[in-house]
Design a protein around this motif. Structure first.
Motif, short mmCIF file in Angstrom:
data_model
loop_
_atom_site.label_atom_id
_atom_site.label_comp_id
_atom_site.label_asym_id
_atom_site.label_seq_id
_atom_site.Cartn_x
_atom_site.Cartn_y
_atom_site.Cartn_z
N LEU A 13 0.83 -1.21 0.00
CA LEU A 13 0.00 0.00 0.00
C LEU A 13 0.86 1.26 0.00
O LEU A 13 0.53 2.24 -0.67
CB LEU A 13 -0.93 0.00 1.22
N ILE A 14 1.98 1.24 0.71
CA ILE A 14 2.88 2.39 0.73
C ILE A 14 3.47 2.60 -0.67
O ILE A 14 3.57 3.75 -1.14
CB ILE A 14 3.98 2.21 1.79
N GLN A 15 3.82 1.54 -1.35
CA GLN A 15 4.35 1.67 -2.70
C GLN A 15 3.31 2.26 -3.65
O GLN A 15 3.60 3.14 -4.45
CB GLN A 15 4.83 0.31 -3.23
N ILE A 16 2.07 1.80 -3.54
CA ILE A 16 0.99 2.33 -4.38
C ILE A 16 0.74 3.79 -4.03
O ILE A 16 0.56 4.64 -4.92
CB ILE A 16 -0.29 1.49 -4.21
N ALA A 17 0.75 4.11 -2.74
CA ALA A 17 0.53 5.50 -2.31
C ALA A 17 1.63 6.41 -2.85
O ALA A 17 1.36 7.55 -3.26
CB ALA A 17 0.47 5.57 -0.79
N THR A 18 2.86 5.92 -2.87
CA THR A 18 3.97 6.70 -3.40
C THR A 18 3.76 6.99 -4.89
O THR A 18 4.00 8.11 -5.35
CB THR A 18 5.31 5.95 -3.18
N GLU A 19 3.26 5.99 -5.62
CA GLU A 19 2.95 6.21 -7.04
C GLU A 19 1.83 7.23 -7.21
O GLU A 19 1.88 8.08 -8.10
CB GLU A 19 2.58 4.89 -7.71
N MET A 20 0.81 7.14 -6.36
CA MET A 20 -0.30 8.10 -6.41
C MET A 20 0.21 9.51 -6.12
O MET A 20 -0.20 10.46 -6.77
CB MET A 20 -1.38 7.74 -5.38
N GLN A 21 1.10 9.62 -5.15
CA GLN A 21 1.65 10.93 -4.80
C GLN A 21 2.46 11.47 -5.97
O GLN A 21 2.40 12.67 -6.27
CB GLN A 21 2.52 10.79 -3.55
#
Length: 185
Positions: A13-21
């Motif tokens: 989820l942190i990796q996906i959130a980083t991509e979203m950011q």
């Protein structure tokens, strides 16, 4: 014992959130970061190890003091979309933690098994197939006599045309703000 599955999900989820950011989708990224944080904390053995629970409590107090979280005036000023996103995320996490998904799966398995046994005892599929075949033969005879397919085709065509034309008109029509601007000029 720490739940490594939840830790792995948190990292994902942190990796996906980083991509979203990186894609400038800040509210979505923040929501994912919060879910990742929740999963990370859920991975800890808080129910079975008092030391872990006390240590987490101390760390949370330290973080609250360091970032002045208790006195943040902007803390409750979320936009509507952020509030909806946070609510959806909280609902999804609560649903996942609840027994509801397992109950639904068990119920569906029971229903499917029951239907299979009923079909096996009473030949429901075969009888349904015979009924549908007989019904289609009768429908074909009625259609030949009354030309029902033409009426249905006309209704579907009219409905589709109306929906498409309404969509085009909606797209081409000025919005409320545009009309309001024109009136003020």
């Amino acid at each position: 014992m720490i739940n490594t599955t939840l830790i792995g999900q948190s990292v994902t989820l942190i990796q996906i959130a980083t991509e979203m950011q990186s894609s400038k989708q800040m509210s979505m990224a923040l929501g994912l970061y919060m879910v990742a944080l929740d999963k990370m904390m859920a991975a800890l053995p808080l129910d079975t190890d008092r030391n872990v629970k006390r240590s987490l409590g101390d760390k949370l107090k330290e973080i609250k003091e360091r970032y002045d979280l208790d006195h943040d005036e902007n803390n409750n000023q979320y936009s509507l979309s952020e509030s909806v996103i946070h609510a959806a995320i909280a609902f999804a996490v609560a649903l996942k933690k609840s027994p509801i998904p397992d109950m639904v799966i068990s119920t569906l398995n029971y229903v499917i098994s029951s239907i299979y046994h009923i079909d096996k005892m009473f030949n429901v599929r075969e009888r349904t197939w015979q009924f549908m075949s007989h019904g289609m033969n009768k429908l074909t005879q009625v259609d030949q006599h009354y030309q029902l397919h033409q009426i249905v085709t006309d209704i579907v065509y009219t409905g589709a045309t109306a929906i498409l034309k309404a969509g085009i008109a909606y797209t081409e029509a000025p919005s409320y703000n545009e009309v309001k601007k024109c009136k003020t000029l």
